[in-house]
Design an enzyme around this catalytic site. Structure first.
Site, mmCIF file in Angstrom:
data_model
loop_
_atom_site.group_PDB
_atom_site.id
_atom_site.type_symbol
_atom_site.label_atom_id
_atom_site.label_comp_id
_atom_site.label_asym_id
_atom_site.label_seq_id
_atom_site.Cartn_x
_atom_site.Cartn_y
_atom_site.Cartn_z
ATOM 1 N N SER A 226 0.872 -1.064 0.051
ATOM 2 C CA SER A 226 0.075 0.093 -0.031
ATOM 3 C C SER A 226 0.892 1.244 0.056
ATOM 4 C CB SER A 226 -0.928 0.045 1.285
ATOM 5 O OG SER A 226 -2.083 0.927 1.112
ATOM 6 N N GLU A 347 -9.099 -5.478 -4.422
ATOM 7 C CA GLU A 347 -8.778 -4.458 -3.612
ATOM 8 C C GLU A 347 -9.764 -3.651 -3.057
ATOM 9 O OE1 GLU A 347 -5.436 -4.178 -2.776
ATOM 10 O OE2 GLU A 347 -4.095 -5.014 -4.432
ATOM 11 N N HIS A 451 -7.672 -5.745 -0.038
ATOM 12 C CA HIS A 451 -6.442 -4.889 0.005
ATOM 13 C C HIS A 451 -5.901 -5.299 1.330
ATOM 14 C CE1 HIS A 451 -4.100 -1.311 -0.572
ATOM 15 N NE2 HIS A 451 -4.142 -1.077 0.870
#
Length: 539
Positions: A226, A347, A451
């Site tokens: 991320s 995600e 995610h």
């Protein structure tokens, strides 16, 4: 060629959708931010072990074949006159320094309210096999939207014990203390990007001190997820990072969309307005350095911006990042090291999940209106490809837009750009039954391969209130071990391949071959761009 979706629809759609949830009694995560901050893992009881680094002697702990040193300063505390300056060398100490406990996280909002951490936070943690001799070193850059998280939230003991690597987890300055660019803070050609400078300082420290822990200073891999992946993405484009690492792993971290970087003139305008709101109308460094950290967090960053978007992202146009990563990748003028890069199949579910009003799904009209607002002339094409009637819920349609527009297609664009000049191994994590502590909502009845869901497989340790590998099925546990083997093989040799593993071929941009991970099946796919409808997001 890397392309940017117009108006960054997925990211802004995410933020706008979260705005719809803000009137409810719901805490919505910002893009690239896990919903809770994991607790720092405790050090297992054990006997003292010593390491001699440049600043002095460290005393950590050894247990179960792993040596752990925590809270090691890699730079001087960025306080007082050192606030908003490039990190300075770590101070020396006399005698032995206790390294059995994590240091402070960098200043950030605490989940549920208040402030976590302190400004004296430039520390790192080392996890090393007890028998390590010139072992590969893996340096983890944490995520958290450039405004939360800490290196000590992640536990490197399983990787160290199982795979024989030295793992280093790093803190870096966050939020306004890490990424504020303001006219009064200009220092040489640097303004903003203090968090990126911290990461570079930590990597330099690792080069200088890795041997003290049994690591090979000439074999350093940086990996992150991320905002951590976006950071590494930026470091590949930064001339100041040249020579600081030998390989790079980017997990769900595209830095090329405009929402993930700010051009220096725009950043300076934002910084000047922010300084005025902080009570520093002249924007002087002295005035800004006198503002308490808590007030920095409590004062909203001004500017027209979708709520939930990163207010102060990394800056392009200074000495740290002279050009935007997108331009650098297109030109091929990167720090040329082997790269592993990928994303997750679902995600967007993490971000669409909070959009539930009294247990109801997102209204179709609101989804249409948001796409029309954000995509303008391209809205018909987006709506035609992401019709809500084709999904179980409208929230899942929104999640698909986020997945494809912000993560999957930009990540694949980056991979194909990089593959023209350096070896690249591309992947997608596809475990749609990945365990999670997150609760389903009316918008997202299931999270799928959401995610950050791959992190517990890569580390083999839990993230508190997020996911726990103890809940893996046997097939998921096998997949996790396979992924750790690929990750550490790549760190060891620059190739993820090894005995007993399915072959992972370097990315050929013409074929777009991506290795996919799901329980019971690790296989190459060449349909990635079709599956994620990347033509919708190309310009």
């Amino acid at each position: 060629m890397t392309r940017t979706p117009s108006l960054l629809p997925a990211a802004l759609l995410t933020a706008a959708l979260l705005t719809a949830a803000s009137a409810q009694d719901t805490t919505a995560p910002a893009p690239a931010l896990p919903p809770t901050t994991p607790a720092a893992p405790p050090v297992a009881p054990g006997f003292p072990v010593r390491a001699q680094v440049a600043s002095g002697t460290l005393v950590g702990r050894e247990a179960s074949g792993v040596r752990v040193w925590q809270g090691i300063p890699y730079a001087a505390a960025p306080v007082g006159e050192r606030r908003w300056r490039a990190p300075q060398p770590a101070p020396l100490w006399v005698g032995e320094r206790d390294a059995s406990q994590p240091g402070s996280a960098c200043v950030q909002p605490r989940v549920g309210g208040g402030v976590r951490g302190s400004e004296d936070c430039l520390v790192l943690n080392v996890y090393a096999p007890a028998t390590a001799v010139r072992a590969p070193v893996m340096v983890w850059i944490h995520g958290g939207s450039f405004r939360s998280g800490a290196g000590s939230d992640y536990d490197g003991r399983v990787l160290a014990r199982e795979r024989g690597v030295v793992v280093v987890t790093v803190n870096y300055r966050l939020g306004p203390l890490g990424f504020l660019a303001a006219p009064g803070l200009l220092e040489g050609r640097t303004d903003g990007n203090y968090g990126l400078l911290d990461q570079q300082a930590a990597l330099g420290w690792v080069r200088a001190n890795a041997a003290a822990f049994g690591g090979d200073p000439q074999n350093v891999t940086v990996f992150g997820e991320s905002a951590g992946g976006m950071s590494i993405c930026a470091q590949l484009a930064s001339p100041l990072s040249a020579g600081l690492f030998d390989r790079a792993i980017l997990q769900s971290g595209p830095c090329t969309p405009e929402i993930n970087t700010a051009a220096l003139p725009d950043a300076l305008n934002t910084g000047a307005a922010y300084a005025r709101d902080l009570g520093c109308p002249d924007g002087s460094a002295a005035c800004l350095r006198a503002v308490p950290a808590e007030r920095l967090l409590d004062t909203p960053v001004p500017g027209r911006r979708a709520p939930g978007a990163v207010a102060l992202p990394p800056v392009s146009g200074d000495a740290v990042l002279p050009r935007s990563p997108q331009d650098v990748f297109r030109s091929g003028q990167i720090n040329r090291v082997p790269v592993m890069i990928g994303s997750n199949l679902d995600e967007g579910t993490l971000f669409a999940a909070p959009i539930a009003r009294s247990g109801r799904d997102l209204p179709v009209w609101q989804f249409w209106g948001l796409v029309a607002l954000l995509e303008r002339w391209n809205a018909p094409r987006v709506l035609a490809n992401y019709a809500s009637r084709d999904y179980e819920t409208v929230g899942l349609a929104a999640a698909a837009v986020v997945t494809d527009g912000l993560f999957a297609c930009p990540v694949n664009d980056i991979a194909r750009d990089l593959a023209r000049v350096t070896p690249v191994y591309a992947y997608e994590f596809r475990d749609r039954d990945a365990p999670t502590e997150l609760k389903p909502t009316a918008s997202v009845p299931r999270y799928g391969a959401f995610h950050a869901s791959e992190i517990v497989s890569v580390f083999g340790t839990p993230l508190a209130s997020f996911a726990d590998p103890a809940k893996f099925t046997p097939a998921q546990a096998d997949l996790a071990r396979t992924m750790r083997a690929y990750w550490t093989n790549f760190a060891r040799t620059g190739s993820p391949n090894g005995a007993g593993l399915p072959a992972w071929r370097p990315l050929d941009p013409a074929r777009n071959n991506v290795l996919t991970f799901q329980p019971g099946r690790v296989a190459e796919s060449t349909d990635f761009r079709q599956e994620h409808r990347c033509d919708v997001w190309s310009r």
